[in-house]
Design a protein around this motif. Structure first.
Motif, mmCIF file in Angstrom:
data_model
loop_
_atom_site.group_PDB
_atom_site.id
_atom_site.type_symbol
_atom_site.label_atom_id
_atom_site.label_comp_id
_atom_site.label_asym_id
_atom_site.label_seq_id
_atom_site.Cartn_x
_atom_site.Cartn_y
_atom_site.Cartn_z
ATOM 1 N N ALA A 1 106.059 24.600 86.447
ATOM 2 C CA ALA A 1 106.956 23.518 85.951
ATOM 3 C C ALA A 1 107.750 23.659 84.928
ATOM 4 C CB ALA A 1 105.526 22.652 85.248
ATOM 5 N N ILE A 2 107.581 25.027 84.267
ATOM 6 C CA ILE A 2 108.352 25.270 83.227
ATOM 7 C C ILE A 2 109.818 25.511 83.672
ATOM 8 C CG2 ILE A 2 109.001 27.170 81.496
ATOM 9 C CD1 ILE A 2 105.955 27.508 81.241
ATOM 10 N N ALA A 3 110.097 26.237 84.560
ATOM 11 C CA ALA A 3 111.648 26.293 85.310
ATOM 12 C C ALA A 3 111.879 25.046 85.701
ATOM 13 C CB ALA A 3 111.584 27.392 86.470
ATOM 14 N N GLU A 4 111.093 24.311 86.526
ATOM 15 C CA GLU A 4 111.714 22.965 87.034
ATOM 16 C C GLU A 4 112.152 21.873 86.076
ATOM 17 O OE1 GLU A 4 111.535 21.589 90.195
ATOM 18 O OE2 GLU A 4 111.033 23.681 91.197
ATOM 19 N N VAL A 5 111.353 22.050 84.707
ATOM 20 C CA VAL A 5 111.870 21.079 83.607
ATOM 21 C C VAL A 5 112.937 21.644 83.041
ATOM 22 C CG1 VAL A 5 110.976 20.176 81.292
ATOM 23 C CG2 VAL A 5 109.594 20.215 83.380
ATOM 24 N N MET A 6 112.929 22.885 82.721
ATOM 25 C CA MET A 6 114.264 23.608 82.208
ATOM 26 C C MET A 6 115.696 23.289 83.013
ATOM 27 S SD MET A 6 116.516 26.356 82.841
ATOM 28 C CE MET A 6 115.759 27.778 83.939
ATOM 29 N N THR B 1 94.959 22.377 68.909
ATOM 30 C CA THR B 1 96.294 22.273 68.299
ATOM 31 C C THR B 1 96.986 22.696 69.575
ATOM 32 O OG1 THR B 1 95.618 24.748 67.781
ATOM 33 C CG2 THR B 1 95.871 23.104 66.026
ATOM 34 N N GLY B 2 98.099 22.016 69.676
ATOM 35 C CA GLY B 2 99.104 22.327 70.679
ATOM 36 C C GLY B 2 100.395 23.085 70.000
ATOM 37 N N MET B 3 101.476 23.124 70.721
ATOM 38 C CA MET B 3 102.570 23.985 69.999
ATOM 39 C C MET B 3 103.867 23.524 71.036
ATOM 40 S SD MET B 3 102.022 27.874 72.151
ATOM 41 C CE MET B 3 102.363 27.840 74.064
ATOM 42 N N SER B 4 105.046 23.749 70.191
ATOM 43 C CA SER B 4 106.264 23.591 70.821
ATOM 44 C C SER B 4 106.505 25.008 71.214
ATOM 45 C CB SER B 4 107.356 23.348 69.748
ATOM 46 O OG SER B 4 106.802 22.196 69.013
ATOM 47 N N PHE B 5 107.594 25.087 72.432
ATOM 48 C CA PHE B 5 108.042 26.262 72.935
ATOM 49 C C PHE B 5 109.397 26.100 73.392
ATOM 50 C CE2 PHE B 5 105.851 24.179 76.529
ATOM 51 C CZ PHE B 5 106.557 24.421 77.549
ATOM 52 N N LYS B 6 109.916 27.028 73.815
ATOM 53 C CA LYS B 6 111.368 27.097 74.408
ATOM 54 C C LYS B 6 110.874 27.575 75.893
ATOM 55 C CE LYS B 6 114.365 26.844 70.786
ATOM 56 N NZ LYS B 6 115.505 27.497 70.738
ATOM 57 N N LEU B 7 111.631 26.833 76.643
ATOM 58 C CA LEU B 7 111.554 27.010 78.141
ATOM 59 C C LEU B 7 112.164 28.199 78.675
ATOM 60 C CD1 LEU B 7 110.861 23.835 77.615
ATOM 61 C CD2 LEU B 7 111.329 23.668 79.660
ATOM 62 N N ARG B 8 111.689 29.360 78.092
ATOM 63 C CA ARG B 8 112.436 30.405 78.755
ATOM 64 C C ARG B 8 111.574 31.908 78.066
ATOM 65 N NH1 ARG B 8 111.840 31.871 73.951
ATOM 66 N NH2 ARG B 8 113.175 31.486 72.367
ATOM 67 N N GLY B 9 111.141 32.907 78.912
ATOM 68 C CA GLY B 9 110.463 34.028 78.388
ATOM 69 C C GLY B 9 109.346 34.103 79.362
ATOM 70 N N GLU C 1 106.734 35.264 72.656
ATOM 71 C CA GLU C 1 108.073 35.148 72.816
ATOM 72 C C GLU C 1 108.684 33.493 72.808
ATOM 73 O OE1 GLU C 1 110.786 36.677 75.977
ATOM 74 O OE2 GLU C 1 108.812 37.247 76.888
ATOM 75 N N MET C 2 107.950 32.794 73.667
ATOM 76 C CA MET C 2 108.286 31.490 73.930
ATOM 77 C C MET C 2 107.958 30.244 73.024
ATOM 78 S SD MET C 2 107.141 31.384 78.104
ATOM 79 C CE MET C 2 107.824 29.769 78.483
ATOM 80 N N MET C 3 106.600 30.386 72.285
ATOM 81 C CA MET C 3 106.336 29.538 71.119
ATOM 82 C C MET C 3 107.002 29.460 69.921
ATOM 83 S SD MET C 3 102.592 31.191 69.865
ATOM 84 C CE MET C 3 102.438 29.584 69.003
ATOM 85 N N ILE C 4 107.156 28.513 69.308
ATOM 86 C CA ILE C 4 107.873 28.256 68.020
ATOM 87 C C ILE C 4 106.765 28.331 66.991
ATOM 88 C CG2 ILE C 4 109.476 26.787 66.786
ATOM 89 C CD1 ILE C 4 110.566 25.817 69.169
ATOM 90 N N ALA C 5 106.903 29.476 66.238
ATOM 91 C CA ALA C 5 105.913 29.702 65.402
ATOM 92 C C ALA C 5 105.772 28.642 64.147
ATOM 93 C CB ALA C 5 106.242 31.110 64.588
ATOM 94 N N GLY C 6 104.680 28.245 63.791
ATOM 95 C CA GLY C 6 104.437 27.188 62.795
ATOM 96 C C GLY C 6 104.780 25.786 63.382
ATOM 97 N N SER C 7 104.624 25.653 64.515
ATOM 98 C CA SER C 7 104.947 24.184 65.158
ATOM 99 C C SER C 7 103.764 23.456 65.414
ATOM 100 C CB SER C 7 105.993 24.413 66.472
ATOM 101 O OG SER C 7 105.144 25.019 67.484
ATOM 102 N N GLU C 8 102.400 24.212 65.303
ATOM 103 C CA GLU C 8 101.335 23.596 65.721
ATOM 104 C C GLU C 8 101.056 22.130 65.013
ATOM 105 O OE1 GLU C 8 100.924 28.001 65.967
ATOM 106 O OE2 GLU C 8 101.751 26.563 64.331
ATOM 107 N N GLN C 9 100.530 21.313 65.954
ATOM 108 C CA GLN C 9 99.950 20.224 65.615
ATOM 109 C C GLN C 9 98.451 19.728 66.137
ATOM 110 O OE1 GLN C 9 102.994 16.947 66.012
ATOM 111 N NE2 GLN C 9 104.311 18.234 65.015
ATOM 112 N N MET C 10 97.846 18.974 65.438
ATOM 113 C CA MET C 10 96.529 18.726 65.831
ATOM 114 C C MET C 10 96.308 17.519 66.509
ATOM 115 S SD MET C 10 93.224 19.883 65.621
ATOM 116 C CE MET C 10 93.442 21.063 64.328
ATOM 117 N N LYS C 11 95.699 17.384 67.790
ATOM 118 C CA LYS C 11 95.436 16.262 68.586
ATOM 119 C C LYS C 11 94.313 15.568 68.377
ATOM 120 C CE LYS C 11 96.415 13.684 72.382
ATOM 121 N NZ LYS C 11 96.773 14.034 73.431
#
Length: 387
Positions: free
Chosen positions: A101-106, A126-134, A139-149
């Motif tokens: 799914a990552i490549a498809e969405v990118m 917690t989840g996280m934000s990530f860039k769709l490469r790597g 290397e993909m997750m954006i450090a410090g972007s965690e949020q609680m569900k």
């Protein structure tokens, strides 16, 4: 240095240029607009009259945790359904960088997504934000972007009520949320007393409560799943009691309480809106909800809330435009607003100098189902190119 030229440039937060260009160096945007002087030795990408936009952002997905291909239905990794309170679980520990799914969405023009636990649990982790490469989560997750569900409504009580285990009712769900947050606040206060030197003995380590310390201190944003208007109101009420920083996820019946959402300055992550009404809290799903929220001055993000289905979000936004959502608001709802919701708007969500060079090029209007994404650039590197 790279340049993308000869396209309709939608900066989102600034002007739109009929014949614009973007200059990129060291993974960052250094200039954008019309009449940009492109150095002779620059690597130039011709957009061929297409649309140049910021890379799209889906700020509520389950990509990789809900994998595109699965041979074991019911065994996906996005819901830890052993306990209704699991704040200690982390999406990064189930993230598969090679999920198809990552490549498809990118390739659909998305450059950043948020992925995280589902809505089975009252507190899901917690989840996280990530860039769709790597190829690694690090290397993909954006450090410090965690949020609680967090989750209210039918899902937690359906999962646990059928097991004759609380929560069985909406009352039980809210009570469990309050009880846990109260314990977390007491735990946090004990830690803070030690930090200030007022006490010498720390509270006994509790991984669940430890994970909630930044939540009750207002240092970590919460994503609260709520479809029905009364569930949204419950989320707002509990968030107020504990001083939570939060967004409302789905807000399906948000149109019924526009005044409350506006008064409380709530950001709503809306979608998916093309679901079948297969449970009570979806019976009043409306295609004009984004337009109504926008008209009321409520910050709006749009999501597909799934895995590879995120590729259809631009097409579905076209349907929202048909039902009254202004074009500019539509662009904001998939770029700068989700960047704000993820607290990443200092680097993502618009085309302006200093931001990450996350850019998409389309061969037609990005919200038309007859359009294709022909180029996706992330941090200044081209990862998809059909030009």
């Amino acid at each position: 240095m790279k340049a993308i030229v000869n396209g309709r440039l939608v900066t989102v937060t600034g002007d739109t240029y009929e014949n614009g260009a973007v200059l990129i160096e060291d993974g960052k945007i250094i200039a954008a607009g019309s009449g940009i002087e492109v150095p002779a030795d620059c690597q130039t990408i011709d957009a061929k009259g297409g649309w140049i936009t910021p890379g799209f952002i889906d700020c509520h997905s389950h990509i990789s945790l809900m994998e595109m291909y699965s041979s074991m239905p019911g065994m996906q990794d996005f819901n830890e359904m052993s306990d209704p309170v699991t704040p200690q679980v982390r999406a990064e520990d189930a993230f598969n960088p090679f999920d198809a799914a990552i490549a498809e969405v990118m390739r659909a023009g998305f450059t950043t997504c948020y992925t995280g636990p589902g809505s089975a649990n009252v507190i899901g982790g917690t989840g996280m934000s990530f860039k769709l490469r790597g190829h690694t989560v690090e290397e993909m997750m954006i450090a410090g972007s965690e949020q609680m569900k967090f989750a209210l409504g039918e899902n937690p009580k359906r999962v646990y009520g059928t097991k004759e285990k609380p929560p069985i009712t909406r009352m039980g769900t809210a009570a469990l949320m309050r009880d846990t947050l109260t314990l977390a606040r007491e735990y946090s206060d004990g830690l803070r007393a030690c930090e200030k030197g007022e006490k010498t003995e720390k509270p006994k380590l509790d991984p669940k409560l430890q994970a909630l310390v930044p939540v009750v201190r207002g240092e970590m944003r919460c994503k609260i799943h709520a479809h029905r208007a009364d569930d949204i109101a419950t989320a707002i009420r509990i968030a107020g009691e504990f001083g939570l920083d939060y967004t409302i996820e789905h807000a399906t019946e948000g149109c019924k309480i526009l005044d409350i959402l506006k008064r409380e300055k709530v950001t709503c992550i809306v979608g998916p809106l093309l679901m079948t009404p297969d449970k009570r809290e979806l019976w009043d799903i409306r295609l004009d909800t984004p337009a109504k929220l926008h008209e009321a001055g409520i910050e709006l993000c749009l999501t597909e809330d799934a895995a590879s289905e995120t590729i259809y979000l631009p097409d579905h936004i076209g349907i929202m435009i048909k039902h009254g959502l202004p074009e500019q608001a539509a662009f904001e709802a998939i770029t700068i607003n989700p960047a704000r919701a993820l607290k990443l708007d200092g680097r993502l969500g618009s085309i302006e100098p200093g931001k990450d060079a996350d850019i998409a090029v389309f061969d037609g209007h990005p919200f038309s189902n007859m359009t294709s994404c022909v180029l996706t650039m992330i941090d200044g590197e081209v990862h998809h190119n059909c030009l």
